[in-house]
Design an enzyme around this catalytic site. Sequence first.
Site, PDB file in Angstrom:
ATOM      1  N   CYS A   1     -15.514   3.198  -0.380  1.00 42.23           N
ATOM      2  CA  CYS A   1     -14.341   2.215  -0.388  1.00 42.23           C
ATOM      3  C   CYS A   1     -14.485   1.460   1.001  1.00 42.23           C
ATOM      4  O   CYS A   1     -14.215   2.280   1.846  1.00 42.23           O
ATOM      5  CB  CYS A   1     -12.919   2.748  -0.595  1.00 42.23           C
ATOM      6  SG  CYS A   1     -11.867   1.584  -0.421  1.00 42.23           S
TER       7      CYS A   1
ATOM      8  N   CYS B   1     -10.935   1.476   2.759  1.00 40.52           N
ATOM      9  CA  CYS B   1     -10.792   2.879   3.672  1.00 40.52           C
ATOM     10  C   CYS B   1     -11.944   3.084   4.734  1.00 40.52           C
ATOM     11  O   CYS B   1     -11.567   3.796   5.596  1.00 40.52           O
ATOM     12  CB  CYS B   1     -10.781   3.942   2.661  1.00 40.52           C
ATOM     13  SG  CYS B   1      -9.183   3.966   1.489  1.00 40.52           S
TER      14      CYS B   1
ATOM     15  N   HIS C   1      -6.607   1.522  -2.298  1.00 39.58           N
ATOM     16  CA  HIS C   1      -6.976   0.098  -2.520  1.00 39.58           C
ATOM     17  C   HIS C   1      -6.701  -0.636  -3.746  1.00 39.58           C
ATOM     18  O   HIS C   1      -6.588  -1.726  -3.886  1.00 39.58           O
ATOM     19  CB  HIS C   1      -8.002  -0.330  -1.702  1.00 39.58           C
ATOM     20  CG  HIS C   1      -7.864  -0.258   0.154  1.00 39.58           C
ATOM     21  ND1 HIS C   1      -8.059   1.067   0.452  1.00 39.58           N
ATOM     22  CD2 HIS C   1      -7.285  -1.074   0.754  1.00 39.58           C
ATOM     23  CE1 HIS C   1      -7.879   0.797   2.024  1.00 39.58           C
ATOM     24  NE2 HIS C   1      -7.289  -0.376   1.999  1.00 39.58           N
TER      25      HIS C   1
ATOM     26  N   HIS D   1       1.231  -5.413  10.191  1.00 40.31           N
ATOM     27  CA  HIS D   1       2.475  -5.458   9.593  1.00 40.31           C
ATOM     28  C   HIS D   1       3.519  -4.161   9.737  1.00 40.31           C
ATOM     29  O   HIS D   1       3.054  -3.461  10.529  1.00 40.31           O
ATOM     30  CB  HIS D   1       2.071  -5.603   7.901  1.00 40.31           C
ATOM     31  CG  HIS D   1       1.114  -4.197   7.340  1.00 40.31           C
ATOM     32  ND1 HIS D   1       1.542  -3.046   7.396  1.00 40.31           N
ATOM     33  CD2 HIS D   1      -0.067  -4.085   7.041  1.00 40.31           C
ATOM     34  CE1 HIS D   1       0.743  -2.039   6.828  1.00 40.31           C
ATOM     35  NE2 HIS D   1      -0.187  -2.809   6.497  1.00 40.31           N
TER      36      HIS D   1
ATOM     37  N   HIS E   1       2.045  -0.624  10.366  1.00 41.36           N
ATOM     38  CA  HIS E   1       1.232  -0.624  11.454  1.00 41.36           C
ATOM     39  C   HIS E   1       2.020  -0.151  12.745  1.00 41.36           C
ATOM     40  O   HIS E   1       2.165   0.453  13.656  1.00 41.36           O
ATOM     41  CB  HIS E   1       0.276  -1.578  11.968  1.00 41.36           C
ATOM     42  CG  HIS E   1      -0.522  -1.960  10.940  1.00 41.36           C
ATOM     43  ND1 HIS E   1      -0.837  -3.157  10.477  1.00 41.36           N
ATOM     44  CD2 HIS E   1      -1.661  -1.109  10.314  1.00 41.36           C
ATOM     45  CE1 HIS E   1      -1.704  -3.279   9.477  1.00 41.36           C
ATOM     46  NE2 HIS E   1      -2.446  -1.705   9.305  1.00 41.36           N
TER      47      HIS E   1
ATOM     48  N   LYS F   1      -0.981  -5.579   3.128  1.00 43.89           N
ATOM     49  CA  LYS F   1      -1.094  -6.738   3.257  1.00 43.89           C
ATOM     50  C   LYS F   1      -0.808  -7.573   1.917  1.00 43.89           C
ATOM     51  O   LYS F   1      -0.256  -8.483   1.790  1.00 43.89           O
ATOM     52  CB  LYS F   1      -2.364  -7.441   3.734  1.00 43.89           C
ATOM     53  CG  LYS F   1      -2.462  -8.747   4.307  1.00 43.89           C
ATOM     54  CD  LYS F   1      -4.000  -9.070   4.117  1.00 43.89           C
ATOM     55  CE  LYS F   1      -4.218 -10.357   3.527  1.00 43.89           C
ATOM     56  NZ  LYS F   1      -5.572 -10.297   2.881  1.00 43.89           N
TER      57      LYS F   1
ATOM     58  N   CYS G   1     -10.707   2.720  -6.070  1.00 47.31           N
ATOM     59  CA  CYS G   1     -10.074   3.438  -4.795  1.00 47.31           C
ATOM     60  C   CYS G   1      -8.431   3.498  -5.178  1.00 47.31           C
ATOM     61  O   CYS G   1      -7.835   2.692  -5.611  1.00 47.31           O
ATOM     62  CB  CYS G   1     -10.057   2.836  -3.542  1.00 47.31           C
ATOM     63  SG  CYS G   1      -9.000   3.189  -2.243  1.00 47.31           S
TER      64      CYS G   1
ATOM     65  N   LYS H   1       2.254   1.913  -1.123  1.00 46.64           N
ATOM     66  CA  LYS H   1       2.113   1.993   0.239  1.00 46.64           C
ATOM     67  C   LYS H   1       2.185   0.652   0.637  1.00 46.64           C
ATOM     68  O   LYS H   1       1.366  -0.446  -0.136  1.00 46.64           O
ATOM     69  CB  LYS H   1       0.747   2.279   0.683  1.00 46.64           C
ATOM     70  CG  LYS H   1       0.429   2.149   2.196  1.00 46.64           C
ATOM     71  CD  LYS H   1      -1.081   2.843   2.397  1.00 46.64           C
ATOM     72  CE  LYS H   1      -1.658   2.703   3.826  1.00 46.64           C
ATOM     73  NZ  LYS H   1      -3.007   2.126   3.741  1.00 46.64           N
TER      74      LYS H   1
HETATM   75  N1  MSP Z   1      -8.969   1.918  11.758  1.00 43.12           N
HETATM   76  C1  MSP Z   1      -8.684   2.978  11.395  1.00 43.12           C
HETATM   77  C2  MSP Z   1      -7.900   4.193  12.202  1.00 43.12           C
HETATM   78  C3  MSP Z   1      -8.774   4.635  13.106  1.00 43.12           C
HETATM   79  S1  MSP Z   1      -8.150   5.872  14.413  1.00 43.12           S
HETATM   80  C4  MSP Z   1      -9.415   6.500  15.171  1.00 43.12           C
HETATM   81  C5  MSP Z   1      -7.359   2.450  10.196  1.00 43.12           C
HETATM   82  N2  MSP Z   1      -6.769   1.521  10.557  1.00 43.12           N
HETATM   83  S2  MSP Z   1      -5.927   0.799   9.627  1.00 43.12           S
HETATM   84  O1  MSP Z   1      -5.416  -0.529  10.174  1.00 43.12           O
HETATM   85  O2  MSP Z   1      -6.184   0.636   8.276  1.00 43.12           O
HETATM   86  O3  MSP Z   1      -4.536   1.607   9.535  1.00 43.12           O
HETATM   87  C6  MSP Z   1      -3.837   2.137  10.607  1.00 43.12           C
HETATM   88  C7  MSP Z   1      -2.783   3.108  10.332  1.00 43.12           C
HETATM   89  O4  MSP Z   1      -1.817   2.220   9.869  1.00 43.12           O
HETATM   90  C8  MSP Z   1      -2.891   4.173   9.645  1.00 43.12           C
HETATM   91  O5  MSP Z   1      -2.424   5.561  10.197  1.00 43.12           O
HETATM   92  C9  MSP Z   1      -2.097   3.796   8.335  1.00 43.12           C
HETATM   93  O6  MSP Z   1      -1.560   5.073   7.849  1.00 43.12           O
HETATM   94  C10 MSP Z   1      -1.108   3.097   8.895  1.00 43.12           C
HETATM   95  N3  MSP Z   1      -0.522   2.227   7.733  1.00 43.12           N
HETATM   96  C11 MSP Z   1      -0.920   1.326   7.180  1.00 43.12           C
HETATM   97  N4  MSP Z   1      -0.028   1.057   6.098  1.00 43.12           N
HETATM   98  C12 MSP Z   1       1.030   1.687   6.395  1.00 43.12           C
HETATM   99  C13 MSP Z   1       2.192   1.832   5.712  1.00 43.12           C
HETATM  100  N5  MSP Z   1       2.655   1.065   4.755  1.00 43.12           N
HETATM  101  N6  MSP Z   1       3.259   2.716   6.163  1.00 43.12           N
HETATM  102  C14 MSP Z   1       2.931   3.548   7.286  1.00 43.12           C
HETATM  103  N7  MSP Z   1       1.699   3.576   7.910  1.00 43.12           N
HETATM  104  C15 MSP Z   1       0.791   2.630   7.246  1.00 43.12           C
HETATM  105  O7  MSP Z   1      -7.197   3.376   9.228  1.00 43.12           O
END
Ligand code: MSP
Length: 535
Positions: free
Chosen positions: A136, A139, A162, A27, A30, A313, A159, A310
């Site tokens: 959680c 997370c 979440h 999304h 990411h 999804k 959490c 935040k």
């Molecule tokens: N798999 C772990 C990371 C492992 S790194 C060795 C993870 N994955 S995640 O897919 O949940 O999130 C990855 C990244 O996306 C995190 O840095 C998280 O902060 C970022 N984001 C998820 N939602 C976000 C926003 N709404 N805004 C900005 N970044 C966000 O955590």
Amino acid sequence: MAALAEHPRTGAYYVTTPIYYVNDRPHLGHAYTTVAGDVLTRWHRQRGEDVWYLTGTDEHGQKILRTAEAHGVTPQEWCDKLVEEAWKPLWEHLRIANDDFIRTTEARHTARVQEFVQDLHDKGEIYRGSYTGLYCVGCEEYKLPGELLPGATEDEKLCPIHKRPVEWLEEENWFFRLSSYRPKLLEFYAANPDFIQPAAARNEVLRFVEQDLKDLSISRSTFDWGVPLPWDDKHVLYVWVDALQNYITAAGYGADPERFARLWPASVHLVGKDILRFHAVIWPAMLMAAGLPLPRRVVANGWLMVGGEKMSKSNLTGIAPTDLTAHFGVDAYRYYFLRAIPYGTDGSFSWEDFTARYTSELANDFGNLASRVAAMIGKYHGGVLPAATAHGPAEQAVADALARAAAEADRRIGEELDFAGGLAAVFEFVKAVNGYLTEQQPWKTAKTDTDEARARLATVLYTAAEALRATAVLLNPVMPGAAAKLWDSLGAEPALGALADQRLADVADWGRLPAGAAVTKGDILFPRLEEKNAS
Ligand code: MSP
């Protein structure tokens, strides 16, 4: 943010993104970090550095397992499908120029991870114990009671990220002696004040480690979707311990010592603020235990927010990155989030704000400038760039403004990861060039048929085209599509070579674009949004 310049660099400039959980599609949140990393990477490439950009996917753990089960497929099938159908295509679409894409289910990763943890086990850093506590799955993280929100019943705790109930975990596990690294970590943070950025993130980590640090449970025995512990095959490794190692396994740890020495330690780990502790506390401690160098910097970005939460999804209100690129284009997409939200702070997305910036900054200030200049060179000089025979104070002011903008953008983007500030500097320059044309009024000069007027006209057109030459180079890391179109329309390639080969060190070297270049009108860089909708 403070600059990294004080660190001597011998190896490559190595940038990483978090590896993303593939329980779902990517999304906007990411894509935000991945685009930022791409811009940073491309910026350093244009400095001529040996750059390496890594992204990838985190495929183990309960979250992925449960998602796959809910869809009636194996976790491997689930990950394969999502990676190929959703993640890799989006990065390609957004023109992410990563050098590698690591998946934690690949043998090149799992085999090295097993060696790494075996080494820690051999060194006495891992012991058997029992864990009871709250967890959680969203997370994939243990939670302390004080961090949780009240749930529907007295026993239920949620959490804070979440907003889902945490689970009670009671297990015989293997533990890493994280607590014993507390003094060394504090010492390291003190000796390397720029290690964690921005300052708010650093303070948060310091407070956390100063308070207390517990040993870390690093294994699970209630499910088997993970890397088996080499010395106890009833356990799989805790997903985070496996995941963090992607940064070294992809760089050749244990497989290619020469490459590993060139790439490691990483220059910058880009992470979201929610996963800061893993990167700034657990990961450094694990590296210390293994006797490996620590990354140079961990930079936390804020969150993209929706309605004060935040973006995730469940609250995305249905906007996928491709919905925005379909409307605004990939270049504008890459530009917008970095320009609108100071890196390191939270920010909201709004169609109105994106539309306003698209129209005023990209279409009007930048796009129009490019098409006006090409059109005038076509009209008054048959598309052949004239020489600047009357370069005077007004032209010198443009050249000086360029030198200032280039230096500032290089410092802000390349060193401080202040993308918004760097882009603001480049767009100030674009405004200055627009102001110069408004003042010089070449369309009026063109009406006077004297030698002096002809020289003035030629000089003004040259100055504007040369300013655009530099702008294309400065914006190339952020908007490679538009920059390439501009480079093409300026006829720059035959004399100066490919845009990607232009060096930032030369960008302000005034007069690079040679007179005689074949300037053509080319595509409109940023079409009006209404027209776009109609087509
Ligand atoms: N798999 C772990 C990371 C492992 S790194 C060795 C993870 N994955 S995640 O897919 O949940 O999130 C990855 C990244 O996306 C995190 O840095 C998280 O902060 C970022 N984001 C998820 N939602 C976000 C926003 N709404 N805004 C900005 N970044 C966000 O955590």
